[in-house]
Design a protein around this motif. Structure first.
Motif, PDB file in Angstrom:
ATOM      1  N   GLN A 149       1.180  -1.647   0.046  1.00  0.00           N
ATOM      2  CA  GLN A 149      -0.219  -0.355  -0.114  1.00  0.00           C
ATOM      3  C   GLN A 149       0.639   1.083   0.223  1.00  0.00           C
ATOM      4  O   GLN A 149       1.984   1.529   1.221  1.00  0.00           O
ATOM      5  N   ARG A 209      -5.641   0.799  -8.149  1.00  0.00           N
ATOM      6  CA  ARG A 209      -5.273  -0.993  -7.427  1.00  0.00           C
ATOM      7  C   ARG A 209      -4.491  -1.875  -8.588  1.00  0.00           C
ATOM      8  O   ARG A 209      -5.009  -1.001 -10.106  1.00  0.00           O
ATOM      9  N   THR A 215      -2.169  -0.786  -3.967  1.00  0.00           N
ATOM     10  CA  THR A 215      -2.846   0.141  -4.074  1.00  0.00           C
ATOM     11  C   THR A 215      -2.057   1.109  -3.700  1.00  0.00           C
ATOM     12  O   THR A 215      -1.404   1.698  -3.058  1.00  0.00           O
TER      13      THR A 215
END
Length: 329
Positions: A149, A209, A215
């Protein structure tokens, strides 16, 4: 000049919106450079010439300046950068063009043959993806497992480069850690209405995404009061906190988090002109290749164009689809 110990001769092309930045940068560069010419499309060049001691006559004609006296470097500090023909004119003389602006504003421009020819003579500053912090964090020994992330923040003042420059820089950096996202959703305030991507302003937030489960979120603005760039990467077992001058690696161990690596963690804030000057000085002393090639820039520009499209449709958009439309899929 080939002797790195001597000051490098510099011609400066500046407009009113970037005069403060240009003047500060020349001051920070100090004895590493010698300004031999100052010009620009408005009165800012005259003001900067007076700051430089009044020994130079400002010129409104950059092409003439290049012809009359070639320099080791051309500092470009004008809105939107230079048109291709002037970049080529400088590159043909072996002059290094120092600019905050990317040479291509979109995928169609990236296909222009002249870009390949001038690439060795372009120095985009202060690229986050070429910073000490990012390059240190990309060392294979700095391992972070699992789909990451990523959150990247890039804020700058209006005279420190366009919003387009910050967006391209942000995606170039992100794409050194993850593959191009499958789709992205952008909130652009106010929505871009200009056809010319270089003229787009405002602030942008993006959520993207990847197919691997990664992400990415971006927070980018070119009208902030203070410049800041940072990237946080959170993996399955560790976290990276990356700044221009270094990074931290935090290892997750149960309920405790321990700092495993501290690679020259920088001060809390590094002035934009200091980032530019540092990158410029390093290049003067140790010239290097332009970095990741046209394919990397194509992916970054596809992400920027997908953001512009998403801000209009209010729907997720695919950078990969835009690459295919432009013959790069």
């Amino acid at each position: 000049m080939s002797d790195a110990s001597l000051p490098h001769e510099v011609t400066t092309w500046v407009d009113a919106a970037h005069a403060r930045y240009a003047g500060s940068l020349l001051d920070v560069m100090g004895d590493a450079i010698e300004v031999i010419g100052i010009g620009g499309p408005d009165a800012a060049a005259a003001d900067l010439a007076r700051v430089a001691g009044g020994r130079l006559d400002p010129s409104p004609d950059l092409r003439r300046m290049l012809i009359e006296r070639s320099a080791a470097c051309l500092l470009v500090a004008v809105r939107g950068g230079l048109p291709p023909e002037l970049i080529q004119a400088a590159a043909d003389q072996g002059t290094l063009v120092v600019t905050t602006e990317p040479p291509a504003a979109g995928l169609q421009e990236l296909a222009a043959p002249w870009l390949t020819r001038v690439a060795p003579h372009l120095l985009e500053v202060p690229r986050f993806d070429r910073s000490l912090g990012v390059e240190a964090a990309l060392d294979p020994l700095v391992e972070v497992t699992g789909p990451p992330q990523i959150r990247l923040v890039s804020h700058g003042r209006p005279d420190e480069g366009s919003l387009l420059a910050r967006l391209v820089d942000a995606w170039r950096t992100v794409l050194r850690f993850v593959e191009m996202p499958e789709n992205l959703l952008a909130a652009w305030s106010p929505p871009p209405v200009d056809v010319d991507a270089r003229a787009a302003g405002g602030r942008v937030a993006v959520l993207a995404r990847g197919r691997d489960g990664s992400t990415v979120s971006l927070d980018v603005a070119a009208d902030a009061a203070r410049s800041v760039r940072s990237l946080r990467l959170l993996g399955a077992d560790a976290q990276l906190e990356i700044h221009d001058g270094g990074y931290e690696r935090l290892v997750l161990r149960g309920e405790d988090a321990a700092v495993a690596v501290d690679a020259a963690e920088p001060p809390a804030a590094t002035a934009f002109v200091d980032q530019v000057a540092g990158r410029w000085r390093r290049h003067l002393h140790h010239p290097r290749a332009p970095g990741p090639g046209p394919g990397h820039d194509a992916a970054a520009l596809a992400c920027v164009e997908a953001m512009r499209l998403s801000s209009r449709t209010n729907q997720p958009e695919s950078p990969e689809r835009l690459l295919k439309i432009n013959g790069r899929g």
